[in-house]
Write an enzyme that holds these catalytic residues in place. Structure first.
Site, mmCIF file in Angstrom:
data_model
loop_
_atom_site.group_PDB
_atom_site.id
_atom_site.type_symbol
_atom_site.label_atom_id
_atom_site.label_comp_id
_atom_site.label_asym_id
_atom_site.label_seq_id
_atom_site.Cartn_x
_atom_site.Cartn_y
_atom_site.Cartn_z
ATOM 1 N N ASP A 84 36.065 33.873 32.434
ATOM 2 C CA ASP A 84 35.867 32.707 33.313
ATOM 3 C C ASP A 84 34.375 32.374 33.405
ATOM 4 O OD1 ASP A 84 35.231 35.044 34.768
ATOM 5 O OD2 ASP A 84 35.854 34.178 36.682
ATOM 6 N N ASP A 98 29.911 36.520 32.143
ATOM 7 C CA ASP A 98 30.908 36.313 31.078
ATOM 8 C C ASP A 98 30.231 35.840 29.791
ATOM 9 O OD1 ASP A 98 33.813 36.171 32.630
ATOM 10 O OD2 ASP A 98 32.175 35.416 33.841
ATOM 11 N N ASN A 142 35.325 31.963 38.306
ATOM 12 C CA ASN A 142 33.969 31.625 38.758
ATOM 13 C C ASN A 142 33.820 30.133 39.008
ATOM 14 O OD1 ASN A 142 32.750 34.182 38.755
ATOM 15 N ND2 ASN A 142 32.449 34.108 36.546
ATOM 16 N N THR A 192 37.652 39.583 31.773
ATOM 17 C CA THR A 192 36.466 39.609 32.637
ATOM 18 C C THR A 192 36.557 38.548 33.734
ATOM 19 O OG1 THR A 192 35.229 38.139 31.149
ATOM 20 C CG2 THR A 192 35.004 40.507 30.770
ATOM 21 N N PHE A 204 35.594 40.219 43.504
ATOM 22 C CA PHE A 204 35.979 38.821 43.268
ATOM 23 C C PHE A 204 37.205 38.667 42.359
ATOM 24 C CE2 PHE A 204 35.672 34.855 40.828
ATOM 25 C CZ PHE A 204 35.717 33.925 41.857
ATOM 26 N N ASN A 205 37.188 39.264 41.154
ATOM 27 C CA ASN A 205 38.289 39.032 40.205
ATOM 28 C C ASN A 205 39.622 39.531 40.759
ATOM 29 O OD1 ASN A 205 36.594 37.893 38.309
ATOM 30 N ND2 ASN A 205 36.249 39.819 37.219
ATOM 31 N N HIS A 251 27.879 42.284 35.396
ATOM 32 C CA HIS A 251 29.162 42.993 35.392
ATOM 33 C C HIS A 251 29.898 42.989 34.044
ATOM 34 C CE1 HIS A 251 28.947 42.692 39.818
ATOM 35 N NE2 HIS A 251 28.623 41.427 39.637
ATOM 36 N N ASP A 252 30.212 41.796 33.559
ATOM 37 C CA ASP A 252 31.250 41.678 32.530
ATOM 38 C C ASP A 252 30.955 42.372 31.204
ATOM 39 O OD1 ASP A 252 32.823 40.319 34.328
ATOM 40 O OD2 ASP A 252 32.225 38.339 33.628
HETATM 41 C C1 BDR Z 1 33.064 39.446 38.702
HETATM 42 O O1 BDR Z 1 33.248 38.221 39.395
HETATM 43 C C2 BDR Z 1 32.618 37.166 38.704
HETATM 44 O O2 BDR Z 1 31.806 36.430 39.567
HETATM 45 C C3 BDR Z 1 31.827 37.796 37.586
HETATM 46 O O3 BDR Z 1 31.861 36.968 36.429
HETATM 47 C C4 BDR Z 1 32.512 39.101 37.340
HETATM 48 O O4 BDR Z 1 33.579 38.965 36.434
HETATM 49 C C5 BDR Z 1 32.194 40.353 39.538
HETATM 50 O O5 BDR Z 1 32.778 40.597 40.788
HETATM 51 CA CA CA Z 2 33.798 37.002 35.005
#
Ligand code: BDR
Ligand code: CA
Length: 311
Positions: free
Chosen positions: A11, A16, A40, A125, A166-167, A240-241
């Site tokens: 996303d 990403d 996102n 991701t 978040f994800n 993160h991703d």
């Molecule tokens: C995740 O949430 C998104 O904002 C980032 O791309 C990552 O996948 C981190 O919490």
């Molecule tokens: Ca992401």
């Protein structure tokens, strides 16, 4: 090492973008296709951004297809506080030079997975909506899935609510569906991605590569770090991703454990929180590999080398 066939569901999103470049640029990964999901940003933005990121990197011949625009049962809330209105704010975004695959994400995933002579790793991701829809619509494809490796969740606290990452929070029902599918599952959560911090040294190193992608990447990182500083008081943002991608390319870049993983669907304050039973308090079957520790130096070497391999 023979490269691992991978489909990347994402996303984009700043981090990403780095996941795409690492998956396309690492010699240990054979990137079969990219699918997009609302997360996102809204789906039209994340899909556009995936095409932009491939255009910037000179990634051609990898099909890109759009998937779900909203979670299985909830309304989508985007992360514009971190990623901006376009979900990829910072640099000027060029017009995409790579087309959108007309098949759509679920059909593209089905064809790529069933058509692969080797079992395919599903790297995700973003929210797991597309993967849950794939599992529900075509459960037979799981026969040729080696594992699902997902950036999301946390062994500790969250980043969008006190308890939820978040994800996971965007589509906890999708995570629940995928966990119920009995497919090998790896969680790459905040507990490890917060080891991949974009320090000033990291930013300088990426900028110094000196190709078009590195210039674009450095602008992304500046925006991302400024957002994290405002939102979480973290001037060195966690990228993160690409940690999930690095783990697929070079498994020893991460140390992990087996554990019971569940997701909270109904909590009044904890919806989307992942429950990771690291000390087997519940005595339930261990259903996930959970990434714990990152070889930080090696990780940034991999990211740098992948960006160097772009144009
Ligand atoms: C995740 O949430 C998104 O904002 C980032 O791309 C990552 O996948 C981190 O919490
Ligand atoms: Ca992401």
């Amino acid at each position: 090492m023979v490269s691992v066939p991978v489909v990347l569901d994402c996303d984009p999103g700043h981090d990403d973008a780095f996941a795409i470049w690492l998956a396309a640029g690492d010699p240990n990964i054979d990137l079969l296709g990219i699918t997009t999901v609302g997360g996102n940003g809204h789906l039209e933005h994340t899909t556009h951004n995936a095409r932009v990121v491939c255009t910037v990197g000179g990634i051609h011949g990898v099909p890109i297809a759009a998937g779900a625009d909203s979670p299985l049962v909830r309304r989508l809330t985007v992360a514009d506080d971190i990623h901006g209105a376009s979900a990829l704010d910072g640099p000027v975004l060029p017009e995409p030079e790579v087309d959108l695959d007309p098949r759509g994400a679920i059909e593209l995933l089905r064809e790529l997975i069933t058509g692969s002579p080797e079992p395919v790793t599903v790297l995700a991701t973003g929210p797991l909506t597309n993967i849950a829809l794939l599992v529900r619509t075509h459960p037979d494809v799981l026969r040729n899935v080696r594992e699902v490796v997902w950036m999301g969740g946390s062994t500790g606290r969250g980043n969008v609510t006190p308890y939820a990452e978040f994800n996971s929070w965007v589509d906890p029902e999708a995570l629940s569906v995928v966990l119920g599918a009995q497919v090998p599952f790896t969680m790459v959560g905040l507990n490890i991605t917060h080891q991949a911090l974009v320090t000033a040294e990291v930013l300088d190193r990426i900028a110094a590569i000196g190709n078009r992608t590195s210039e674009f990447a450095a602008q992304l990182l500046k925006f991302f770090c400024a957002s994290y500083n405002t939102a979480e008081g973290m001037p060195a943002a966690p990228l993160h991703d690409p940690v999930a991608v690095a783990m697929v390319a070079v498994p020893e870049v991460v140390a992990s454990v087996r554990a019971r993983l569940d997701v909270e669907l109904r909590g009044t304050e904890t919806a989307g929180a992942t429950s990771v039973d690291l000390h087997d308090k519940l005595g339930r079957e261990q259903n996930a590999t959970v990434a714990i520790t990152l070889d930080v130096a090696r990780f940034w070497d991999m990211v740098e080398n992948a960006i160097r391999a772009m144009r």
